[in-house]
Design an enzyme around this catalytic site. Sequence first.
Site, PDB file in Angstrom:
ATOM      1  N   ASP A  11      52.196 -21.926  -9.361  1.00 59.44           N
ATOM      2  CA  ASP A  11      50.963 -21.437  -9.956  1.00 59.44           C
ATOM      3  C   ASP A  11      50.316 -22.609 -10.690  1.00 59.44           C
ATOM      4  O   ASP A  11      50.984 -23.618 -10.970  1.00 59.44           O
ATOM      5  CB  ASP A  11      51.296 -20.291 -10.919  1.00 59.44           C
ATOM      6  CG  ASP A  11      50.128 -19.910 -11.784  1.00 59.44           C
ATOM      7  OD1 ASP A  11      49.088 -19.529 -11.230  1.00 59.44           O
ATOM      8  OD2 ASP A  11      50.248 -20.023 -13.020  1.00 59.44           O
ATOM      9  N   ASP A  13      47.317 -22.400 -13.572  1.00 54.52           N
ATOM     10  CA  ASP A  13      47.040 -22.154 -14.984  1.00 54.52           C
ATOM     11  C   ASP A  13      48.259 -21.576 -15.691  1.00 54.52           C
ATOM     12  O   ASP A  13      48.810 -20.551 -15.287  1.00 54.52           O
ATOM     13  CB  ASP A  13      45.864 -21.180 -15.134  1.00 54.52           C
ATOM     14  CG  ASP A  13      44.550 -21.801 -14.704  1.00 54.52           C
ATOM     15  OD1 ASP A  13      44.202 -22.859 -15.228  1.00 54.52           O
ATOM     16  OD2 ASP A  13      43.880 -21.217 -13.828  1.00 54.52           O
ATOM     17  N   ASP A 167      54.027 -18.415 -14.386  1.00 57.88           N
ATOM     18  CA  ASP A 167      54.148 -18.000 -15.788  1.00 57.88           C
ATOM     19  C   ASP A 167      53.751 -16.554 -16.021  1.00 57.88           C
ATOM     20  O   ASP A 167      53.740 -16.101 -17.164  1.00 57.88           O
ATOM     21  CB  ASP A 167      53.286 -18.904 -16.674  1.00 57.88           C
ATOM     22  CG  ASP A 167      51.794 -18.678 -16.433  1.00 57.88           C
ATOM     23  OD1 ASP A 167      51.375 -18.724 -15.260  1.00 57.88           O
ATOM     24  OD2 ASP A 167      51.055 -18.460 -17.409  1.00 57.88           O
TER      25      ASP A 167
END
Length: 218
Positions: A11, A13, A167
Amino acid sequence: MPQRFDLIVFDWDGTLFDSTALIVKSMQSAAADLGLTPPSRERASYVIGMGLLEALRYALPDLDAADYPKLGERYRQHYFASAHEVTLFDGVPAMLEALKARHHWLAVATGKSRRGLDEALAAVKMERLFDGTRTADETASKPHPQMLLELMREFGADPERTLMIGDTSHDLELARNAGCPAVAVTYGAHAHDSLRRYDPLLVAHDVPSLQAWLLQHA
């Protein structure tokens, strides 16, 4: 030791790029521009990883459908006005270089737009390290598995030899839906407890511990 994973998908961001606070602030500012009550930090940060339209619908669910494009435009204006102030988490370049030296394929699967990802990659001069990328405006938004399925097909990687790192619960659910193992990081948008329930191989609390695990186990 033989490598366990051929393809490692990150991922962007909150996993590689330290942009969680900017995304939250941009979403809250966009709502205020339209005279709306801004979403809480918890609600705004929960949507990180989703495509923009899905994120806005979750963060401000009572908005008329016709107003979401206007809200999205205000969000983009706020985000891109300050995006140059945001950078990679400490240790990310060295980690990616070490994985590249081991001949893993590296990729990004993100809820950002193609423009947003390309500008971010150019700003941090990381284009050469990634063999493939997918964004939410060119394929299905997380947690739909299409991003990972397309990347696996592009590189001929099997699900069990593909690792997703993220995250948010959207990242881990994406991996589960694609039949891939996953690693969670807690220094981004979502809390430890919401990530642990997806049974990731690792819950890393910082980039150095993530790198150490990857070099030993990936």
